[in-house]
Structure formats: C-alpha cells, structure tokens
Motif scaffolding. Structure first.
Motif, short mmCIF file in Angstrom:
data_model
loop_
_atom_site.label_atom_id
_atom_site.label_comp_id
_atom_site.label_asym_id
_atom_site.label_seq_id
_atom_site.Cartn_x
_atom_site.Cartn_y
_atom_site.Cartn_z
N ARG A 1 0.83 -1.21 0.00
CA ARG A 1 0.00 0.00 0.00
C ARG A 1 0.86 1.26 0.00
O ARG A 1 0.51 2.25 -0.62
N THR A 2 2.01 1.22 0.68
CA THR A 2 2.91 2.37 0.72
C THR A 2 3.49 2.65 -0.66
O THR A 2 3.51 3.80 -1.11
N GLU B 1 0.76 4.01 -2.93
CA GLU B 1 0.47 5.41 -2.59
C GLU B 1 1.48 6.34 -3.25
O GLU B 1 1.11 7.38 -3.80
N LEU C 1 0.75 6.48 -7.06
CA LEU C 1 -0.44 7.29 -7.35
C LEU C 1 -0.19 8.77 -7.08
O LEU C 1 -0.66 9.64 -7.84
N LYS C 2 0.57 9.07 -6.03
CA LYS C 2 0.90 10.47 -5.73
C LYS C 2 1.66 11.09 -6.91
O LYS C 2 1.37 12.20 -7.34
N GLN D 1 -11.94 -1.56 0.90
CA GLN D 1 -10.55 -1.29 0.58
C GLN D 1 -10.30 -1.63 -0.88
O GLN D 1 -10.74 -2.68 -1.35
#
Length: 85
Positions: A16-17, A20, A23-24, A76
């Motif tokens: 997930r990190t 993220e 996507l950022k 989720q």
C-alpha cells in the motif's frame, strides 16, 4: 494487504505504501479536474467495482477501474487500473 496496480503499461502487485507513492506521482503529473463514474457493479464474490473517467488540467482523459473488497466493515481498494482514454 497489497494492491494490484496498473498505471499505463506498468502493472504489478505493490504494498500500500508503494502504491500510494506511485499514485501520488501520477496525480502530481496529471492534475484532476473532473471524475465521473460511468459504470458500477458487484460480483458474486462480494467484490464491488467502479469504472470512471478522469479528466485532467493537462487535457488528458483516463479510464480508471477499481475493485474493492469489504474488510472489517470498510471497503478497501485491492485492484486499480489507470489507462489513457
């Protein structure tokens, strides 16, 4: 939990990190101006999916598909695909 993430031609399973951060980076380069859900549904395996069109300030359009599972009463995202439209 991991997420199956596809951005353009790059698709892999990420933490997930990591997802993220990817996507950022995508949204820094593609400033959203509008997002419209064009299709939604649910499979027999309790997977909820959404398909939407993202318009960006840069004049591009992307088709975003994401699947969600309900875990501990919260949805989720476990799979997400971003493709240029």
């Amino acid at each position: 939990g991991n997420i199956d993430l596809g951005v353009g031609d790059n698709e892999d399973v990420y933490s997930r990190t990591q997802a993220e951060m990817i996507l950022k980076d995508f949204f820094l380069k593609n400033t959203p101006t509008n997002f419209t859900i064009i299709h939604k549904g649910e499979s027999t395996m309790n997977v909820v999916y959404r398909i939407g069109i993202l318009k960006t300030k840069e004049g591009k359009s992307y088709r975003i598909t994401f699947n969600m599972k309900k875990i501990n009463e919260q949805f989720q995202i476990h799979q997400m695909q971003i493709e240029e439209n």
